[in-house]
Enzyme design. Sequence first.
Site, PDB file in Angstrom:
ATOM      1  N   CYS A 118       0.677   3.316   3.108  1.00 27.11           N
ATOM      2  CA  CYS A 118       1.236   2.604   4.277  1.00 27.11           C
ATOM      3  C   CYS A 118       2.693   2.903   4.411  1.00 27.11           C
ATOM      4  O   CYS A 118       3.288   3.165   5.470  1.00 27.11           O
ATOM      5  CB  CYS A 118       0.637   1.224   4.417  1.00 27.11           C
ATOM      6  SG  CYS A 118      -0.790   1.076   4.627  1.00 27.11           S
TER       7      CYS A 118
ATOM      8  N   CYS B  56       1.054  -1.250   0.046  1.00 30.94           N
ATOM      9  CA  CYS B  56       0.065  -0.018   0.070  1.00 30.94           C
ATOM     10  C   CYS B  56       1.123   1.067  -0.069  1.00 30.94           C
ATOM     11  O   CYS B  56       1.524   1.332   0.926  1.00 30.94           O
ATOM     12  CB  CYS B  56      -0.834   0.060   1.382  1.00 30.94           C
ATOM     13  SG  CYS B  56      -1.735   1.375   1.698  1.00 30.94           S
TER      14      CYS B  56
END
Length: 104
Positions: free
Chosen positions: A36, A33
């Site tokens: 992230c 991600c």
Amino acid sequence: MEDIIVKSTVESFEEDVLKSNVPAAVLFYTEGCPVCDSFIPIFERTAQKYSKHMKFVKIYRQQNRQLGESLKVKSSPTVLFYKDGKEVCTRLNGYISNPELLQP
């Protein structure tokens, strides 16, 4: 870094977070991600700086879906804050900046 940030799971969440004798910041993240990936270094630096006062916990969301769903975590990254076994403060999610993470 491994000893400063606890990697928790659905099985150890209660012990790692709810029964913690200090406040805990809990990061739900997803591998691969981009959001992230940009936030994890901020979380790690914050853990290095404040680990004497607070516990820092990472939970891989895909392997702990049941836990994420039970806590109503709907996106990655999401940071929850716990004290005395209860969620406190406002949740943070999406693009989280260092100033947001450090807000009281």
